[in-house]
Motif scaffolding. Structure first.
Motif, short mmCIF file in Angstrom:
data_model
loop_
_atom_site.label_atom_id
_atom_site.label_comp_id
_atom_site.label_asym_id
_atom_site.label_seq_id
_atom_site.Cartn_x
_atom_site.Cartn_y
_atom_site.Cartn_z
N UNK A 29 0.82 -1.34 -0.16
CA UNK A 29 -0.04 -0.04 0.14
C UNK A 29 0.78 1.24 0.26
N UNK A 30 1.93 1.09 0.31
CA UNK A 30 3.07 2.16 0.48
C UNK A 30 4.47 1.52 0.47
N UNK A 31 5.21 2.43 0.55
CA UNK A 31 6.81 1.90 0.81
C UNK A 31 6.74 0.73 1.76
N UNK A 32 7.38 -0.61 1.66
CA UNK A 32 7.19 -1.38 2.64
C UNK A 32 7.97 -1.21 3.82
N UNK A 33 8.70 0.15 4.05
CA UNK A 33 9.17 0.44 5.10
C UNK A 33 8.60 1.39 5.89
N UNK A 90 -9.56 -10.46 -13.67
CA UNK A 90 -8.80 -10.61 -12.32
C UNK A 90 -9.45 -10.96 -11.17
N UNK A 91 -8.80 -11.82 -10.47
CA UNK A 91 -9.61 -12.25 -9.13
C UNK A 91 -9.16 -11.07 -7.99
N UNK A 92 -9.75 -11.68 -6.71
CA UNK A 92 -9.41 -10.58 -5.67
C UNK A 92 -7.93 -10.39 -5.69
N UNK A 93 -7.66 -9.17 -5.07
CA UNK A 93 -5.96 -8.95 -5.16
C UNK A 93 -6.00 -8.57 -3.74
N UNK A 94 -4.62 -8.71 -3.38
CA UNK A 94 -3.95 -8.73 -2.01
C UNK A 94 -3.10 -7.35 -1.63
N UNK A 95 -3.63 -6.43 -0.85
CA UNK A 95 -2.92 -5.42 -0.55
C UNK A 95 -1.98 -6.03 0.83
N UNK A 96 -0.61 -5.35 0.68
CA UNK A 96 0.17 -5.82 1.72
C UNK A 96 0.41 -4.65 2.76
N UNK A 97 0.12 -4.43 3.92
CA UNK A 97 0.83 -3.37 4.96
C UNK A 97 2.33 -3.19 5.00
N UNK A 98 2.85 -2.27 5.12
CA UNK A 98 4.33 -2.24 5.42
C UNK A 98 4.88 -3.06 6.64
N UNK A 99 5.82 -3.52 6.29
CA UNK A 99 6.66 -4.52 7.38
C UNK A 99 6.74 -3.79 8.79
N UNK A 100 7.04 -2.45 8.62
CA UNK A 100 7.29 -1.76 9.91
C UNK A 100 6.10 -1.49 10.86
N UNK A 101 4.93 -1.91 10.17
CA UNK A 101 3.89 -1.81 11.03
C UNK A 101 3.73 -2.84 12.21
N UNK A 161 1.85 4.92 14.85
CA UNK A 161 1.96 4.89 13.26
C UNK A 161 1.15 3.63 12.77
N UNK A 162 0.89 2.60 13.71
CA UNK A 162 0.24 1.33 13.08
C UNK A 162 -1.50 1.61 13.14
N UNK A 163 -1.98 2.55 13.96
CA UNK A 163 -3.13 2.88 13.96
C UNK A 163 -3.36 3.96 12.68
N UNK A 164 -2.70 5.04 12.40
CA UNK A 164 -2.59 5.92 11.43
C UNK A 164 -2.68 5.08 9.93
N UNK A 165 -1.62 4.34 9.82
CA UNK A 165 -1.33 3.66 8.42
C UNK A 165 -2.20 2.71 8.36
N UNK A 166 -2.79 1.84 9.25
CA UNK A 166 -4.02 1.02 8.94
C UNK A 166 -5.08 1.74 8.62
N UNK A 167 -5.50 2.60 9.47
CA UNK A 167 -6.67 3.33 9.26
C UNK A 167 -6.61 4.06 7.65
N UNK A 168 -5.60 4.64 7.53
CA UNK A 168 -5.53 5.19 6.11
C UNK A 168 -5.77 4.30 5.08
#
Ligand code: FE
Ligand code: FE
Ligand code: ZN
Length: 285
Positions: A42-46, A70-81, A93-100
Motif C-alpha cells: 500500500x506504500x513503501x514497505x518500510x 482479475x480475481x481478488x487482489x491482496x494489498x500488503x501493509x508495510x513491514x514496519x507496522x 503509526x500502526x493506527x494511522x497507517x492501517x486506518x488510512x
C-alpha cells in the motif's frame, strides 16, 4: 454487498508487484506475466506516505480487471507496522497507517488487506494478542468492503501469529470479526513448524479446527531457504527450497484450497515470476 469475484473453478495465481505506477499498470503487468491476481504494498514497505489515489486510474483499473478476469487482489501493509508495539509512537503509526490504508482500499472494494500481526517485543503473547485486537476494534467499521487478513508467521523472535491458536485468539476478540480472515504463507508455516510437506491434510485439518477454513482468504506461495521448524522466514524460489515442487503441486491442487488467490513472494524479478506462474499453471489439474 460484496464484489468478491472469486470462483472455485478458477486458479488464481499471481505475484508481488510494485504499486508505483498505479492500479491499471499493475493489472496489465499481472496479465503480461500470466497472472490473474497480484499483491502490492500500500506504500513503501518500510512505511512512509502512500501515493495519492488517482480516481481516473482506479476507474480504468476496475474496468480493465473485469475484462481480463482479475480475481481478488491482496494489498500488503508495510513491514514496519507493528500492531502490538510497546512504544506509543509505534502504536500510533500502526493506527494511522492501517486506518488510512483501509480507507483507500474502499476505492477498490471487495479485496484483501494483509498484515503481519506484529511482535510483542517482550510484553508477552497475551498482551500482544490483546493489543492487535484492540487496534482492529478501533479501525474496522461495519460498512467496509475489505477483508483484513492476519498473516501466518514463522514465529521468529517475539512474533505473534506463528501458531494458529494465536490468530484465532485475535479474531475472537475482534467485534467485527466477519471483516477478518487469514492469509497462509507457506514459507512461514513450514518454518513455524507446520509440516505442509509430509502432512498437508493434517495441517489443513488443524487450521480448520482452530481457525476455520472459511477464514482462509489467500495463500502466499513461497518456498523456504531454511529447514522445517527453523523459525527463520527466508523465502526461496518455488521448488528450490526445503518445501520443494511436489509439495507445492499438492498445495495448489488441494480441494480445500480452491478459488482463493495464490501470491508468489519469491526472490524473483518479473521474468522469474512469469516463469514460476507458467510452471505452476502447468501443474494445476
Ligand atoms: Fe507478509
Ligand atoms: Fe508472506
Ligand atoms: Zn516472509
Amino acid at each position: 454487498m460484496s464484489t468478491d469475484v472469486s470462483n472455485k473453478n478458477v486458479f488464481y495465481i499471481g505475484c508481488h508487484l510494485s504499486c508505483s505506477k498505479g492500479f491499471l499498470h499493475m493489472a496489465k503487468e499481472a496479465e503480461s506475466l500470466g497472472a490473474n491476481t497480484f499483491q502490492f504494498f500500500t506504500r513503501n514497505p518500510r512505511g512512509g506516505k502512500a501515493k495519492d489515489i488517482d480516481p481516473a486510474d482506479v476507474q480504468k483499473f476496475l474496468e480493465y480487471s473485469k475484462r481480463m478476469g482479475l480475481g481478488t487482489v491482496v494489498a500488503h501493509a508495510p513491514y514496519t507496522l507493528n500492531a502490538c508495539g510497546a512504544d506509543e509512537r509505534v502504536q500510533e503509526f500502526a493506527f494511522q497507517t492501517m486506518k488510512d490504508d483501509l480507507q483507500r482500499m474502499e476505492y477498490i472494494p471487495g479485496n484483501l488487506y494483509n498484515f503481519h500481526p506484529g511482535s510483542h517485543v517482550g510484553q508477552g503473547m497475551e498482551t500482544g494478542i490483546q493489543k492487535i485486537a484492540d487496534l482492529l476494534n478501533q479501525i474496522l467499521w461495519p460498512e467496509m468492503q475489505t477483508t483484513v487478513l492476519l498473516e501466518t508467521m514463522a514465529g521468529k523472535g517475539s512474533e505473534v501469529g506463528g501458531k494458529f491458536e494465536e490468530l484465532k485468539a485475535i479474531i475472537d476478540r475482534v467485534e467485527l470479526s466477519d471483516k477478518v480472515g487469514v492469509c497462509l504463507d507457506t514459507c512461514h508455516v513450514y518454518d513455524g513448524g507446520y509440516d505442509i510437506v509430509d502432512h498437508l491434510d493434517e495441517v489443513l485439518e488443524k487450521f480448520d479446527r482452530v481457525v476455520g477454513l472459511d477464514r482462509l482468504k489467500a495463500i502466499h506461495l513461497n518456498d523456504s531457504k531454511n529447514p522445517f521448524a527453523s523459525h527463520k522466514d527466508r523465502h526461496e524460489k518455488i521448488g528450490e527450497g526445503s518445501i520443494g515442487i511436489e509439495a507445492m503441486v499438492r498445495i495448489i491442487n488441494h480441494p480445500k484450497l480452491q478459488g482463493i488467490p495464490f501470491c508468489l513472494e519469491t526472490p524473483n524479478e518479473l521474468p522469474g515470476y512469469a516463469e514460476e506462474i507458467r510452471v505452476l499453471r502447468g501443474m494445476k489439474s
